[in-house]
Design a protein around this motif. Structure first.
Motif, PDB file in Angstrom:
ATOM      1  N   ALA A  86      12.339  35.852  81.043  1.00  0.00           N
ATOM      2  CA  ALA A  86      11.914  34.688  81.683  1.00  0.00           C
ATOM      3  C   ALA A  86      12.081  33.212  80.875  1.00  0.00           C
ATOM      4  O   ALA A  86      11.349  32.288  81.238  1.00  0.00           O
ATOM      5  N   ASP A  87      12.423  33.691  79.499  1.00  0.00           N
ATOM      6  CA  ASP A  87      12.322  32.451  78.467  1.00  0.00           C
ATOM      7  C   ASP A  87      13.591  32.576  77.801  1.00  0.00           C
ATOM      8  O   ASP A  87      13.540  33.173  76.621  1.00  0.00           O
ATOM      9  N   PRO A  88      14.573  31.731  78.094  1.00  0.00           N
ATOM     10  CA  PRO A  88      15.879  31.886  77.354  1.00  0.00           C
ATOM     11  C   PRO A  88      15.737  31.307  75.920  1.00  0.00           C
ATOM     12  O   PRO A  88      16.352  32.077  75.033  1.00  0.00           O
ATOM     13  N   GLU A  89      14.818  30.561  75.543  1.00  0.00           N
ATOM     14  CA  GLU A  89      14.717  30.239  74.191  1.00  0.00           C
ATOM     15  C   GLU A  89      14.210  31.475  73.247  1.00  0.00           C
ATOM     16  O   GLU A  89      14.581  31.673  72.155  1.00  0.00           O
ATOM     17  N   PHE A  90      12.985  32.104  74.085  1.00  0.00           N
ATOM     18  CA  PHE A  90      12.704  33.258  73.497  1.00  0.00           C
ATOM     19  C   PHE A  90      13.804  34.412  73.218  1.00  0.00           C
ATOM     20  O   PHE A  90      13.539  35.051  72.236  1.00  0.00           O
TER      21      PHE A  90
END
Length: 125
Positions: free
Chosen positions: A69-73
Motif C-alpha cells: 500500500a506504500d510504494p516508497e516504503f
C-alpha cells in the motif's frame, strides 16, 4: 510488493533477530525499525520487536502488506532486504577447514569458503 518475497524476508529477519549477522545485524535491525517508525509510527515499530508475539514470517507478512500500500516504503524495504541479506550471507558462511586424524596428504591442498570465479593453481606444463 510481491507476496512471494515473504519467505526470503522472513529468513533475513530471522537471521538478524537470531544474531546470525552479529553487530552488523544489530545495525540492520535498528535500520529496519527506524524505517518502520518513520513511515508508520512508534507503535507499529514496537510490534516488530522480538518477543512481541510475532514470528519472523508474521513480521514479513505485515511488512509486505504495508509495502503493498506504500510504494516508497516498498522501495526502502527492498533496499533494506538486499543490503541485509548480503550481510547475513557473509556472516553465515564462515568456513572452518580441517585436515586431521589419519589423513595422508600427498599433494597440494586448497581449502576455501565460497568461491565466486575461477581458481587457477598454476600454469600448464
Amino acid at each position: 510488493m510481491d507476496p512471494s518475497i515473504i519467505p526470503a524476508l522472513a529468513a533475513v529477519i530471522s537471521a538478524v533477530v537470531g544474531g546470525a549477522a552479529g553487530e552488523a545485524g544489530k545495525s540492520a535491525w535498528t535500520s529496519l525499525t527506524s524505517l518502520v517508525r518513520r513511515r508508520f509510527g512508534r507503535e507499529t515499530a514496537a510490534e516488530l520487536e522480538p518477543g512481541a508475539n510475532s514470528t519472523s514470517t508474521e513480521m514479513a507478512e505485515d511488512l509486505v502488506n504495508r509495502a503493498g500500500a506504500d510504494p516508497e516504503f516498498a522501495r526502502a524495504l527492498a533496499a533494506w532486504m538486499s543490503e541485509t541479506s548480503k550481510v547475513v550471507h557473509q556472516q553465515k558462511h564462515d568456513v572452518v577447514n580441517v585436515i586431521g586424524g589419519e589423513a595422508r596428504i600427498t599433494g597440494p591442498v586448497v581449502q576455501a569458503g565460497d568461491v565466486f570465479g575461477s581458481i587457477n593453481l598454476g600454469g600448464r606444463d
